[in-house]
Design a protein around this motif. Structure first.
Motif, PDB file in Angstrom:
ATOM      1  N   THR A   1      10.576 -14.085  -9.009  1.00 42.62           N
ATOM      2  CA  THR A   1      10.146 -14.345  -7.632  1.00 42.62           C
ATOM      3  C   THR A   1      11.351 -14.627  -6.736  1.00 42.62           C
ATOM      4  OG1 THR A   1       8.016 -15.176  -8.386  1.00 42.62           O
ATOM      5  CG2 THR A   1       8.709 -15.826  -6.171  1.00 42.62           C
ATOM      6  N   LYS A   2      12.288 -15.421  -7.219  1.00 47.39           N
ATOM      7  CA  LYS A   2      13.499 -15.742  -6.450  1.00 47.39           C
ATOM      8  C   LYS A   2      14.274 -14.459  -6.144  1.00 47.39           C
ATOM      9  CE  LYS A   2      16.914 -18.411  -4.933  1.00 47.39           C
ATOM     10  NZ  LYS A   2      16.831 -19.216  -3.736  1.00 47.39           N
ATOM     11  N   ILE A   3      14.453 -13.605  -7.143  1.00 45.27           N
ATOM     12  CA  ILE A   3      15.189 -12.353  -6.935  1.00 45.27           C
ATOM     13  C   ILE A   3      14.476 -11.473  -5.915  1.00 45.27           C
ATOM     14  CG2 ILE A   3      15.889 -10.177  -8.036  1.00 45.27           C
ATOM     15  CD1 ILE A   3      16.459 -11.891 -10.584  1.00 45.27           C
ATOM     16  N   LEU A   4      13.183 -11.303  -6.079  1.00 44.56           N
ATOM     17  CA  LEU A   4      12.431 -10.426  -5.165  1.00 44.56           C
ATOM     18  C   LEU A   4      12.404 -10.962  -3.737  1.00 44.56           C
ATOM     19  CD1 LEU A   4       9.460  -9.346  -7.441  1.00 44.56           C
ATOM     20  CD2 LEU A   4      11.483  -8.006  -6.823  1.00 44.56           C
ATOM     21  N   THR A   5      12.198 -12.258  -3.568  1.00 48.88           N
ATOM     22  CA  THR A   5      12.136 -12.813  -2.214  1.00 48.88           C
ATOM     23  C   THR A   5      13.507 -12.842  -1.539  1.00 48.88           C
ATOM     24  OG1 THR A   5      12.198 -15.077  -3.074  1.00 48.88           O
ATOM     25  CG2 THR A   5      10.017 -14.138  -2.600  1.00 48.88           C
ATOM     26  N   CYS A   6      14.559 -12.635  -2.306  1.00 51.16           N
ATOM     27  CA  CYS A   6      15.893 -12.491  -1.723  1.00 51.16           C
ATOM     28  C   CYS A   6      16.111 -11.084  -1.170  1.00 51.16           C
ATOM     29  CB  CYS A   6      16.968 -12.860  -2.740  1.00 51.16           C
ATOM     30  SG  CYS A   6      17.105 -14.659  -2.924  1.00 51.16           S
ATOM     31  N   HIS A   7      15.092 -10.228  -1.270  1.00 48.04           N
ATOM     32  CA  HIS A   7      15.120  -8.891  -0.675  1.00 48.04           C
ATOM     33  C   HIS A   7      14.265  -8.825   0.584  1.00 48.04           C
ATOM     34  CE1 HIS A   7      16.494  -7.901  -4.745  1.00 48.04           C
ATOM     35  NE2 HIS A   7      16.968  -6.777  -4.245  1.00 48.04           N
ATOM     36  N   VAL A   8      13.725  -9.968   1.012  1.00 48.03           N
ATOM     37  CA  VAL A   8      12.758  -9.990   2.116  1.00 48.03           C
ATOM     38  C   VAL A   8      13.214 -10.935   3.217  1.00 48.03           C
ATOM     39  CG1 VAL A   8      10.351 -10.436   2.754  1.00 48.03           C
ATOM     40  CG2 VAL A   8      10.890  -9.578   0.458  1.00 48.03           C
ATOM     41  N   ILE A   9      13.195 -10.408   4.444  1.00 42.86           N
ATOM     42  CA  ILE A   9      13.487 -11.212   5.630  1.00 42.86           C
ATOM     43  C   ILE A   9      12.170 -11.397   6.375  1.00 42.86           C
ATOM     44  CG2 ILE A   9      14.751 -11.291   7.818  1.00 42.86           C
ATOM     45  CD1 ILE A   9      16.806  -9.391   6.485  1.00 42.86           C
ATOM     46  N   GLY A  10      11.935 -12.576   6.880  1.00 40.54           N
ATOM     47  CA  GLY A  10      10.693 -12.894   7.581  1.00 40.54           C
ATOM     48  C   GLY A  10      10.702 -12.449   9.031  1.00 40.54           C
TER      49      GLY A  10
ATOM     50  N   LEU B   1       2.910  -9.716   0.322  1.00 41.54           N
ATOM     51  CA  LEU B   1       3.462  -8.521   0.970  1.00 41.54           C
ATOM     52  C   LEU B   1       2.383  -7.616   1.552  1.00 41.54           C
ATOM     53  CD1 LEU B   1       6.443  -7.727  -1.402  1.00 41.54           C
ATOM     54  CD2 LEU B   1       6.499  -8.741   0.884  1.00 41.54           C
ATOM     55  N   GLN B   2       1.120  -7.982   1.358  1.00 39.07           N
ATOM     56  CA  GLN B   2       0.037  -7.302   2.054  1.00 39.07           C
ATOM     57  C   GLN B   2      -0.394  -8.116   3.274  1.00 39.07           C
ATOM     58  OE1 GLN B   2      -2.808  -6.712  -1.202  1.00 39.07           O
ATOM     59  NE2 GLN B   2      -2.383  -4.517  -1.134  1.00 39.07           N
ATOM     60  N   GLY B   3       0.226  -9.289   3.443  1.00 41.70           N
ATOM     61  CA  GLY B   3      -0.103 -10.168   4.566  1.00 41.70           C
ATOM     62  C   GLY B   3       0.412  -9.633   5.888  1.00 41.70           C
TER      63      GLY B   3
ATOM     64  N   ASP C   1       0.822  -1.218   0.000  1.00 38.89           N
ATOM     65  CA  ASP C   1       0.000   0.000   0.000  1.00 38.89           C
ATOM     66  C   ASP C   1       0.853   1.264   0.000  1.00 38.89           C
ATOM     67  OD1 ASP C   1      -2.316  -1.526   0.012  1.00 38.89           O
ATOM     68  OD2 ASP C   1      -2.530  -1.446   2.187  1.00 38.89           O
ATOM     69  N   ASN C   2       1.986   1.230   0.689  1.00 35.90           N
ATOM     70  CA  ASN C   2       2.883   2.383   0.702  1.00 35.90           C
ATOM     71  C   ASN C   2       3.747   2.432  -0.555  1.00 35.90           C
ATOM     72  OD1 ASN C   2       2.471   4.017   3.058  1.00 35.90           O
ATOM     73  ND2 ASN C   2       3.298   2.374   4.302  1.00 35.90           N
ATOM     74  N   ALA C   3       4.294   1.304  -0.967  1.00 40.56           N
ATOM     75  CA  ALA C   3       5.226   1.279  -2.104  1.00 40.56           C
ATOM     76  C   ALA C   3       4.599   1.811  -3.394  1.00 40.56           C
ATOM     77  CB  ALA C   3       5.760  -0.132  -2.315  1.00 40.56           C
TER      78      ALA C   3
ATOM     79  N   THR D   1      10.882  -7.593   6.668  1.00 39.38           N
ATOM     80  CA  THR D   1      11.842  -6.517   6.427  1.00 39.38           C
ATOM     81  C   THR D   1      12.129  -6.594   4.940  1.00 39.38           C
ATOM     82  OG1 THR D   1      12.824  -6.632   8.617  1.00 39.38           O
ATOM     83  CG2 THR D   1      14.171  -5.638   6.873  1.00 39.38           C
ATOM     84  N   VAL D   2      11.865  -5.502   4.230  1.00 32.79           N
ATOM     85  CA  VAL D   2      12.089  -5.476   2.786  1.00 32.79           C
ATOM     86  C   VAL D   2      13.199  -4.486   2.477  1.00 32.79           C
ATOM     87  CG1 VAL D   2      11.076  -4.954   0.526  1.00 32.79           C
ATOM     88  CG2 VAL D   2       9.696  -6.089   2.277  1.00 32.79           C
ATOM     89  N   PHE D   3      14.218  -4.972   1.788  1.00 35.33           N
ATOM     90  CA  PHE D   3      15.245  -4.094   1.244  1.00 35.33           C
ATOM     91  C   PHE D   3      14.760  -3.730  -0.153  1.00 35.33           C
ATOM     92  CE2 PHE D   3      17.441  -6.639   4.442  1.00 35.33           C
ATOM     93  CZ  PHE D   3      17.976  -5.622   5.219  1.00 35.33           C
ATOM     94  N   ALA D   4      14.294  -2.493  -0.305  1.00 36.95           N
ATOM     95  CA  ALA D   4      13.566  -2.055  -1.499  1.00 36.95           C
ATOM     96  C   ALA D   4      14.469  -1.285  -2.468  1.00 36.95           C
ATOM     97  CB  ALA D   4      12.381  -1.186  -1.090  1.00 36.95           C
ATOM     98  N   PRO D   5      14.883  -1.936  -3.573  1.00 38.55           N
ATOM     99  CA  PRO D   5      15.715  -1.237  -4.555  1.00 38.55           C
ATOM    100  C   PRO D   5      14.915  -0.163  -5.298  1.00 38.55           C
ATOM    101  CG  PRO D   5      15.561  -3.600  -5.064  1.00 38.55           C
ATOM    102  CD  PRO D   5      14.640  -3.316  -3.932  1.00 38.55           C
ATOM    103  N   THR D   6      15.570   0.935  -5.584  1.00 40.19           N
ATOM    104  CA  THR D   6      14.938   2.032  -6.321  1.00 40.19           C
ATOM    105  C   THR D   6      14.909   1.730  -7.816  1.00 40.19           C
ATOM    106  OG1 THR D   6      17.059   3.141  -6.620  1.00 40.19           O
ATOM    107  CG2 THR D   6      15.763   3.747  -4.652  1.00 40.19           C
TER     108      THR D   6
END
Length: 185
Positions: A103-112, A66-68, A42-44, A73-78
């Motif tokens: 999906t693999k690339i994006l989920t490698c930017h997310v820590i649970g 990601l709305q769950g 919602d913010n992104a 923790t998301v490391f959000a590339p610009t």
């Protein structure tokens, strides 16, 4: 009476200052306000600096995740971070036949877990300067805090700088980074 009024006013100002400090607003990201009561997605979608990331999240089918509830923790590339990839990379990744790779690339930017910058600094310090963490995509990232800067290194040795830290979300936190993190493939 005058002294009481002065003390009361001074006390009110002090409490007000503490309340303001305790409820500091989130940093602006991409020219947009970020709201701690909204989800990561919602913010992104409001950040003009993250249109590529949002398009990638949609193409990978990760919006609902990601709305769950998180926490994440998301490391959000610009957008600039995505633009620095070799020519044609983003367009290729956004194709339906490359959904698994995206999906693999994006989920490698997310820590649970929710890891604020202070948490990252404490973990890195406790681990001798670098803290290793597994992402939801199964990648291992190295988090380092040095001289007031936090960096994230992917499995290939690419180093991303955290440019905006601690953007709180209802389901976690975003740290804006200046590079795309890539898994070993």
């Amino acid at each position: 009476m005058r002294r009481f009024a002065t003390l009361l006013l001074a006390g009110t100002i002090a409490v007000s200052a503490l309340a303001t400090a305790a409820y500091a607003e989130n940093p602006m990201v991409g020219g947009a306000a970020m709201y701690a009561n909204k989800t990561i997605v919602d913010n992104a979608v409001n950040s003009k600096d993250h249109t590529t990331l949002v398009a990638a999240v949609k193409a990978a089918g990760l919006v609902e995740t990601l709305q769950g509830a998180g926490p994440f923790t998301v490391f959000a590339p610009t957008n600039e971070a995505f633009a620095a990839l070799p020519a044609g990379t983003v367009d290729t990744l956004l194709k339906p036949e490359n959904k698994d790779k995206l999906t693999k690339i994006l989920t490698c930017h997310v820590i649970g877990a929710k890891a604020m910058a202070a948490d990252v600094v404490a973990m890195a310090k406790a681990d001798g300067g670098t803290h290793k963490v597994k992402t939801v995509g199964g990648c291992e990232l190295s988090l380092k805090a040095d001289g007031g800067k936090v960096t994230v290194t992917d499995e290939n040795g690419n180093v991303a700088n955290v440019t905006i830290a601690d953007v709180e979300q209802s389901n976690g936190v975003i740290h804006v980074i200046d590079k795309v993190l890539l898994p070993k493939m």
